[in-house]
Design a protein around this motif. Structure first.
Motif, PDB file in Angstrom:
ATOM      1  N   VAL A  57       7.764   0.829 -79.528  1.00  0.00           N
ATOM      2  CA  VAL A  57       8.405   0.048 -80.239  1.00  0.00           C
ATOM      3  C   VAL A  57      10.176   0.674 -80.495  1.00  0.00           C
ATOM      4  O   VAL A  57      11.129   0.183 -80.802  1.00  0.00           O
ATOM      5  N   LYS A  58      10.857   2.033 -79.177  1.00  0.00           N
ATOM      6  CA  LYS A  58      11.357   2.683 -79.460  1.00  0.00           C
ATOM      7  C   LYS A  58      12.248   1.972 -78.972  1.00  0.00           C
ATOM      8  O   LYS A  58      13.675   1.722 -79.008  1.00  0.00           O
ATOM      9  N   ILE A  59      11.854   1.706 -77.660  1.00  0.00           N
ATOM     10  CA  ILE A  59      13.148   0.775 -76.524  1.00  0.00           C
ATOM     11  C   ILE A  59      12.991  -0.276 -77.118  1.00  0.00           C
ATOM     12  O   ILE A  59      14.386  -1.288 -75.980  1.00  0.00           O
ATOM     13  N   SER A  60      12.294  -0.933 -77.946  1.00  0.00           N
ATOM     14  CA  SER A  60      12.416  -2.388 -78.507  1.00  0.00           C
ATOM     15  C   SER A  60      12.279  -3.686 -77.211  1.00  0.00           C
ATOM     16  O   SER A  60      13.962  -3.999 -77.265  1.00  0.00           O
ATOM     17  N   PRO A  61      11.794  -3.713 -76.523  1.00  0.00           N
ATOM     18  CA  PRO A  61      11.494  -5.441 -75.414  1.00  0.00           C
ATOM     19  C   PRO A  61      11.440  -6.220 -76.692  1.00  0.00           C
ATOM     20  O   PRO A  61      11.263  -5.985 -76.997  1.00  0.00           O
ATOM     21  N   GLY A  92      20.307   5.295 -72.745  1.00  0.00           N
ATOM     22  CA  GLY A  92      21.052   4.030 -72.985  1.00  0.00           C
ATOM     23  C   GLY A  92      20.565   2.726 -72.271  1.00  0.00           C
ATOM     24  O   GLY A  92      20.799   1.934 -72.489  1.00  0.00           O
ATOM     25  N   GLU A  93      19.047   2.514 -71.385  1.00  0.00           N
ATOM     26  CA  GLU A  93      18.734   1.601 -70.824  1.00  0.00           C
ATOM     27  C   GLU A  93      17.896   1.461 -71.573  1.00  0.00           C
ATOM     28  O   GLU A  93      17.382   1.444 -72.440  1.00  0.00           O
ATOM     29  N   LYS A  94      18.067  -0.534 -71.407  1.00  0.00           N
ATOM     30  CA  LYS A  94      17.118  -1.042 -71.965  1.00  0.00           C
ATOM     31  C   LYS A  94      16.256  -1.578 -70.797  1.00  0.00           C
ATOM     32  O   LYS A  94      16.592  -2.447 -70.059  1.00  0.00           O
ATOM     33  N   LEU A  95      15.043  -2.555 -71.704  1.00  0.00           N
ATOM     34  CA  LEU A  95      14.156  -3.227 -71.398  1.00  0.00           C
ATOM     35  C   LEU A  95      14.294  -4.678 -72.104  1.00  0.00           C
ATOM     36  O   LEU A  95      13.930  -4.455 -73.052  1.00  0.00           O
TER      37      LEU A  95
END
Length: 471
Positions: A414-418, A390-393
């Motif tokens: 692409v999946k973590i979508s910064p 659940g972490e984000k960049l």
């Protein structure tokens, strides 16, 4: 294309027989006049031979030249014999070894024409994405490399050091390389002199005998600290203490000397094992106001002056607000992550090389950077784990090797979508390939900035900002 002469290898009748011409390894040569239609990404001129494009070194677009065409089976190559109608862009190369060395590819062009060629090349590659900014050039396009490598050998009974001739293992003796540190050239000269007085032999590839295979010199441009790496086939080094003492007497700015052991029949310069003979095994240099430890195998940009311009532009492009979580992928010794740390909330550096990770942790500590963490591992897998937890960049900074990134890493990105991707590359061809993937998956190029990091060569650095397009 005008044919001027044709002959087979050798002059006897046997070579002209069907039996001889069909032999494996036989080659057919032909002298032709041809016009150069373009320059490729490696700095070679392109000529058309019977509908096939042939690459020729040291040739400029629109020049007419006499060329030797060599046909070996289906493989066709060519050599420049004489320029018949030179381009106004042509200049005399300053380096006397230029025609043989291959380390530089564009010295036969004026510097202005060199960077204009690189500008056009990047514009052509990046045309599908966005307009390209004017290339950032160098005031002095010589003496910029902080890492100097030389191979040691015998020539006519004399110890020499230099570079392999292009496409061979024949060493070209070089006393002065115009694109690397003058101090490095002086050290190579001293080592050759000391080898003679200490009765040390250069390594012979055929027999496997001799001591010195290669010598690498790393120079801290800001600190003036120097590292010398002696590549040897074994740990046996008679009179090493006296040799080190004599070398440091001539060059007291040498802060560390390392013996790297490479006993393999390989074109790789460095082996896996090494031993520190003098000093701490590292040197320091200052970049953008931060101090960095540099070890023998760690990646550190070879042109510090242009690196400061490159990193400054990358940070400017990102337009940080101060609350971002940033990943520095392919983080090396942590240079750009540490430099941008003051502009963001936190930095996560991920790098496969354990020695580089160790250096980056030390670098963050010595620069009192408390909001940067560095991890050993695959950056793509690291991003997937962040996504799962659940972490984000907010931003990903990526600076992959010349081969570019791979689909696995890009898919993870692409999946973590910064919101933003800042892509730094020394190979715009693979960079454009990767940008195409990102463009298909929701990212748009906002700014493209070429930087001439490698004057006199065909290489060019490029930094690109891509932003996520919200659906």
């Amino acid at each position: 294309m005008k044919k001027t002469k044709q002959k087979f290898k050798g002059n006897n009748k046997k070579n002209n027989s069907k039996k001889a011409s069909g032999k494996r390894g036989s080659s057919k040569k032909e002298i032709v006049e041809a016009k150069c239609i373009d320059i490729d990404a490696e700095g070679k001129g392109i000529v058309n031979y019977n509908g096939q494009e042939i690459r020729i070194s040291n040739l400029i677009k629109d020049e007419t030249a006499k060329i030797e065409i060599i046909k070996k089976g289906r493989h066709i190559t060519g050599n420049l014999l004489k320029v018949l109608k030179p381009s106004p862009k042509r200049v005399k190369a300053r380096c006397p070894h230029y025609d043989k060395c291959g380390g530089c590819q564009l010295q036969h062009m004026s510097y202005k024409d060199q960077f204009q060629h690189k500008q056009l090349m990047v514009e052509k590659l990046m045309k599908p994405f966005a307009k390209v900014n004017s290339i950032i050039t160098m005031d002095n396009p010589y003496d910029y490399r902080n890492k100097a490598h030389a191979t040691y050998s015998y020539k006519n009974g004399k110890i020499v050091s230099g570079f392999y001739e292009e496409k061979s293992h024949k060493v070209i003796p070089v006393d002065r390389c115009l694109i690397q540190s003058t101090k490095a050239d002086d050290i190579h000269k001293t080592i050759r002199k000391l080898m003679k007085s200490f009765k040390m032999n250069p390594y012979d590839e055929d027999t496997g005998r001799g001591l010195i295979r290669h010598v690498l010199v790393k120079v801290g441009f800001a600190t003036k600290e120097i590292m010398v790496i002696l590549v040897t086939p074994s740990t046996m080094f008679a009179s090493k203490n006296n040799f080190i003492k004599a070398l440091r007497k001539e060059h007291p700015e040498i802060k560390t000397i390392i013996m790297n052991i490479n006993n393999k029949r390989t074109s790789m310069v460095l082996g896996d094992r090494e031993k520190v003979l003098y000093g701490k095994g590292t040197i320091q240099d200052t970049l953008c106001g931060y101090t960095f430890n540099i070890s023998s195998k760690s990646f550190y940009q070879v042109n510090p002056k242009q690196t400061e311009k490159l990193y400054g532009k990358a940070i400017e492009m990102a337009n940080f607000k101060g609350n971002e979580v940033v990943m520095d992928a392919y983080s090396g010794i942590g240079t750009i992550g540490i430099i941008l740390s003051k502009n963001v909330k936190s930095v996560i550096g991920v790098e496969l090389n354990k020695d580089a990770v160790r250096d980056s942790i030390k670098n963050a500590k010595q620069n009192q950077v408390n909001n940067a963490r560095f991890y050993q591992g695959d950056a793509g897998e690291f991003m997937l784990k962040m996504k799962e937890s659940g972490e984000k960049l907010d931003v990903v900074i990526m600076d992959p090797p010349r081969s570019g990134s791979d689909e696995k890493f890009l898919s993870s990105l692409v999946k973590i979508s910064p919101k933003k991707v800042v892509y730094i590359s020394c190979n715009p061809i693979t960079q454009a390939r990767d940008m195409k993937f990102l463009a298909k998956h929701g990212y748009k190029a906002e700014e493209i900035q070429p930087v001439d990091m490698f004057p006199q060569t065909a290489h060019v650095e490029c930094v690109v900002l891509m932003s996520r397009v919200d659906k």
